[in-house]
Design an enzyme around this catalytic site. Structure first.
Site, PDB file in Angstrom:
ATOM      1  N   TYR A 103      20.988   0.095  -0.362  1.00 47.68           N
ATOM      2  CA  TYR A 103      21.295   1.299   0.423  1.00 47.68           C
ATOM      3  C   TYR A 103      22.073   0.928   1.682  1.00 47.68           C
ATOM      4  O   TYR A 103      23.119   1.520   1.977  1.00 47.68           O
ATOM      5  CB  TYR A 103      19.989   2.003   0.787  1.00 47.68           C
ATOM      6  CG  TYR A 103      20.141   3.210   1.691  1.00 47.68           C
ATOM      7  CD1 TYR A 103      20.575   4.436   1.185  1.00 47.68           C
ATOM      8  CD2 TYR A 103      19.832   3.137   3.051  1.00 47.68           C
ATOM      9  CE1 TYR A 103      20.712   5.546   2.004  1.00 47.68           C
ATOM     10  CE2 TYR A 103      19.964   4.244   3.877  1.00 47.68           C
ATOM     11  CZ  TYR A 103      20.397   5.439   3.351  1.00 47.68           C
ATOM     12  OH  TYR A 103      20.530   6.540   4.169  1.00 47.68           O
ATOM     13  N   ASP A 132      29.547  17.475  -7.903  1.00 45.79           N
ATOM     14  CA  ASP A 132      28.834  16.210  -8.063  1.00 45.79           C
ATOM     15  C   ASP A 132      29.759  15.158  -7.485  1.00 45.79           C
ATOM     16  O   ASP A 132      30.836  14.892  -8.040  1.00 45.79           O
ATOM     17  CB  ASP A 132      28.556  15.948  -9.546  1.00 45.79           C
ATOM     18  CG  ASP A 132      27.830  14.632  -9.787  1.00 45.79           C
ATOM     19  OD1 ASP A 132      27.891  13.734  -8.929  1.00 45.79           O
ATOM     20  OD2 ASP A 132      27.206  14.498 -10.863  1.00 45.79           O
ATOM     21  N   VAL A 133      29.370  14.553  -6.369  1.00 45.96           N
ATOM     22  CA  VAL A 133      30.288  13.673  -5.639  1.00 45.96           C
ATOM     23  C   VAL A 133      30.634  12.402  -6.405  1.00 45.96           C
ATOM     24  O   VAL A 133      31.555  11.676  -6.009  1.00 45.96           O
ATOM     25  CB  VAL A 133      29.747  13.308  -4.239  1.00 45.96           C
ATOM     26  CG1 VAL A 133      29.558  14.555  -3.390  1.00 45.96           C
ATOM     27  CG2 VAL A 133      28.457  12.494  -4.328  1.00 45.96           C
ATOM     28  N   ASN A 161      28.327  14.418   3.254  1.00 49.06           N
ATOM     29  CA  ASN A 161      26.902  14.320   3.587  1.00 49.06           C
ATOM     30  C   ASN A 161      26.043  13.837   2.422  1.00 49.06           C
ATOM     31  O   ASN A 161      25.012  13.204   2.642  1.00 49.06           O
ATOM     32  CB  ASN A 161      26.394  15.692   4.046  1.00 49.06           C
ATOM     33  CG  ASN A 161      24.884  15.749   4.091  1.00 49.06           C
ATOM     34  OD1 ASN A 161      24.260  15.230   5.000  1.00 49.06           O
ATOM     35  ND2 ASN A 161      24.276  16.360   3.084  1.00 49.06           N
ATOM     36  N   THR A 187      13.241  15.187   6.512  1.00 54.17           N
ATOM     37  CA  THR A 187      13.684  15.815   5.264  1.00 54.17           C
ATOM     38  C   THR A 187      12.836  15.255   4.129  1.00 54.17           C
ATOM     39  O   THR A 187      12.166  14.230   4.291  1.00 54.17           O
ATOM     40  CB  THR A 187      15.164  15.508   4.973  1.00 54.17           C
ATOM     41  OG1 THR A 187      15.307  14.090   4.760  1.00 54.17           O
ATOM     42  CG2 THR A 187      16.069  15.950   6.112  1.00 54.17           C
ATOM     43  N   VAL A 229      15.006  11.349   9.993  1.00 52.40           N
ATOM     44  CA  VAL A 229      15.140  12.807  10.083  1.00 52.40           C
ATOM     45  C   VAL A 229      14.132  13.419   9.117  1.00 52.40           C
ATOM     46  O   VAL A 229      13.971  12.949   7.982  1.00 52.40           O
ATOM     47  CB  VAL A 229      16.572  13.268   9.729  1.00 52.40           C
ATOM     48  CG1 VAL A 229      16.685  14.779   9.813  1.00 52.40           C
ATOM     49  CG2 VAL A 229      17.581  12.605  10.662  1.00 52.40           C
ATOM     50  N   LYS A 279      26.034   1.909   2.912  1.00 52.38           N
ATOM     51  CA  LYS A 279      26.300   2.602   4.171  1.00 52.38           C
ATOM     52  C   LYS A 279      27.221   1.776   5.072  1.00 52.38           C
ATOM     53  O   LYS A 279      28.123   2.321   5.732  1.00 52.38           O
ATOM     54  CB  LYS A 279      24.986   2.922   4.880  1.00 52.38           C
ATOM     55  CG  LYS A 279      24.111   3.925   4.140  1.00 52.38           C
ATOM     56  CD  LYS A 279      24.809   5.269   3.980  1.00 52.38           C
ATOM     57  CE  LYS A 279      23.927   6.328   3.371  1.00 52.38           C
ATOM     58  NZ  LYS A 279      24.585   7.657   3.296  1.00 52.38           N
TER      59      LYS A 279
END
Length: 248
Positions: free
Chosen positions: A153, A61-62, A88, A188, A186, A157
């Site tokens: 967000y 868990d980052v 990632n 996903t 992308v 980033k």
């Protein structure tokens, strides 16, 4: 092609989406991949799919420093080195600016910003001993071209870009490279929310949404010695989205 033979790589958020494609692609190029995921059973499933000769699952868990330390220790104890970190794992929450709560923002900071920070700090001591290492932060075009309802967000980033560049300056003399990949849209689950691909992507210069493997290929370049003179580099993989749309 096997230009990542014997490279030991840790990929976070590797159980799905871009992370899964990255883990599978790097393994196909000869790397031994530590599949890091908060959901350990999903990490186990992907490691099994890749094959035990090229993958191991790790609990990660980052947002938890203890998870980072134990994951890195496990990898080093097993393989004696750690060549590449691919940060990632990420979280996306879209809300109007005026409706974004402090809790919303803090959760994105914990994953997208502090998760990357803790990961870099966890691997640097071993890479410094080796006098060689590659850190790849999978960021987003939102870092410099944000869309509406994504202020928190985008801010997380953008912070990773500044941190990556500053770290690249400090770590270069130690043989450690720090680079970034900026995906555009992308295909996903996180990007499409499980819905159909928006028709918007028909209007980008390449006329379609990106695929996870296309991000994985950019990561593979930065992971390998093919990019040995790249640090602080940003590779944009967005089909030309940030160039604008054709005027017809």
């Amino acid at each position: 092609m096997s230009y990542l033979n014997n490279h030991v790589v840790l990929v976070t958020g590797a159980n799905r989406g871009q992370g899964k494609a990255i883990a599978q692609h790097l393994a196909s190029l000869g790397a031994i991949v530590a599949v890091g995921a908060r959901n350990y059973s999903e990490a186990e499933a992907l490691a099994s799919l890749i094959g035990e000769s090229h993958a191991i699952p790790v609990q990660l868990d980052v947002t938890k420093e203890l998870d980072w330390n134990s994951a890195v220790d496990e990898i080093i104890n097993k393989f004696g080195k750690l060549d590449v970190l691919v940060n990632n794992a990420g979280a996306l929450k879209r809300k109007p600016f005026t409706e974004t709560t402090l809790d919303d923002y803090q959760k994105l900071i914990n994953t997208n910003q502090l998760g990357v920070f803790m990961g870099m700090q966890a691997v640097i001591p071993q890479m410094e001993k080796q006098q060689k290492g590659s850190i790849i932060n999978n960021v987003s075009i939102s870092a410099f071209a944000p869309i509406s309802q994504s202020s928190a967000y985008a801010a997380t980033k953008a912070s990773v870009v500044a941190m990556s560049k500053a770290a690249a300056i400090e770590l270069g003399p130690k043989g450690i490279r720090v680079n970034m990949v900026h995906p555009g849209g992308v295909e996903t689950t996180m990007a499409t929310q499980g819905e159909h691909v928006p028709s918007y992507y028909d209007s980008v210069p390449l006329g379609r949404i990106g695929q996870p493997i296309e991000i994985a290929r950019a990561v593979a370049f930065l992971a390998s010695d093919e990019s040995s003179y790249c640090t602080g580099t940003e590779i944009v993989v967005d089909g030309g989205m940030t160039l604008g749309t054709p005027d017809e």
